[in-house]
Design a protein around this motif. Sequence first.
Motif, PDB file in Angstrom:
ATOM      1  N   THR A   1       4.925   8.385  -1.713  1.00  0.00           N
ATOM      2  CA  THR A   1       5.762   9.492  -1.253  1.00  0.00           C
ATOM      3  C   THR A   1       6.962   9.572  -2.183  1.00  0.00           C
ATOM      4  O   THR A   1       7.726   8.612  -2.315  1.00  0.00           O
ATOM      5  CB  THR A   1       6.248   9.271   0.193  1.00  0.00           C
TER       6      THR A   1
ATOM      7  N   LYS B   1       0.820  -1.221   0.000  1.00  0.00           N
ATOM      8  CA  LYS B   1       0.000   0.000   0.000  1.00  0.00           C
ATOM      9  C   LYS B   1       0.855   1.273   0.000  1.00  0.00           C
ATOM     10  O   LYS B   1       0.581   2.219  -0.722  1.00  0.00           O
ATOM     11  CB  LYS B   1      -0.926  -0.013   1.217  1.00  0.00           C
ATOM     12  N   ASN B   2       1.885   1.291   0.847  1.00  0.00           N
ATOM     13  CA  ASN B   2       2.722   2.492   0.978  1.00  0.00           C
ATOM     14  C   ASN B   2       3.987   2.354   0.137  1.00  0.00           C
ATOM     15  O   ASN B   2       4.822   1.488   0.402  1.00  0.00           O
ATOM     16  CB  ASN B   2       3.090   2.731   2.445  1.00  0.00           C
TER      17      ASN B   2
ATOM     18  N   ALA C   1      -0.062   6.232  -7.717  1.00  0.00           N
ATOM     19  CA  ALA C   1      -1.076   6.852  -6.856  1.00  0.00           C
ATOM     20  C   ALA C   1      -2.470   6.603  -7.433  1.00  0.00           C
ATOM     21  O   ALA C   1      -3.405   6.266  -6.706  1.00  0.00           O
ATOM     22  CB  ALA C   1      -0.808   8.345  -6.711  1.00  0.00           C
TER      23      ALA C   1
ATOM     24  N   ASN D   1      -3.307  11.092  -2.280  1.00  0.00           N
ATOM     25  CA  ASN D   1      -2.404  10.029  -1.807  1.00  0.00           C
ATOM     26  C   ASN D   1      -1.023  10.133  -2.453  1.00  0.00           C
ATOM     27  O   ASN D   1      -0.334   9.145  -2.664  1.00  0.00           O
ATOM     28  CB  ASN D   1      -3.013   8.653  -2.086  1.00  0.00           C
TER      29      ASN D   1
ATOM     30  N   ASN E   1      -0.416   4.670  -1.645  1.00  0.00           N
ATOM     31  CA  ASN E   1      -0.013   5.921  -1.007  1.00  0.00           C
ATOM     32  C   ASN E   1       1.436   6.162  -1.414  1.00  0.00           C
ATOM     33  O   ASN E   1       2.325   5.410  -0.994  1.00  0.00           O
ATOM     34  CB  ASN E   1      -0.110   5.817   0.521  1.00  0.00           C
TER      35      ASN E   1
END
Length: 204
Positions: free
Chosen positions: A91, A65-66, A84, A120, A89
């Motif tokens: 970054t 997910k991340n 995204a 996100n 999610n």
Amino acid sequence: SRMDKLGVQVLLNTEATPEMIKSKGYDTVLAAVGSDPIVPRIPGVDGSNVFNIVESYGKEKSMGKNVVFIGGGEFGADAGMHLAKAGHNVTMLTSAKELFPNQMPHYPVTIIEAYEDLKNFSIITEAAATGISAGKVTYKDASGNEKSIQADSVVVYSGLKPKKDEALKFYGSGKQFFTVGDCSEKGGNIQRCIRSAFFTASEV
């Protein structure tokens, strides 16, 4: 199909070799073999949870997910937005002062507005990744402080290396030889690759 009507022979699932091309007696050979992603020297970059930018377009479902995306620029921003939109999610961790250079012609503002709208999708600028592990990415921020961020999966991108050597294997397999797109000096993005192919083809 249009290719058939134009008399263009298309060979699928066929690996081209210099010998094969030479045996056909072509007048002109255009090599468009592309480029490979450069793997950055970050401890942990060879981990099973780490993907390169090319893989990020086919292995979205294999990622957690991340996702921390190490890199930026035009290609990085595009790949990060893609992830995204696929529900991760994301970054973005970039060493530059901004994720995407706004000095470029044509469409940068459109892209910046698009990622600013993604809830996100976040960006950490002036950050240098120092390590990748099973659950996190460590980095130094703009002030030199060591920090970490949760990462189920990591995508790395630090540029593309033209496959010049592979392209040059085909030199001499026809009367004329050209490199086109990413394996040449004129590649870099879709616009430049198409322009490179158009101008090269007009020289034939």
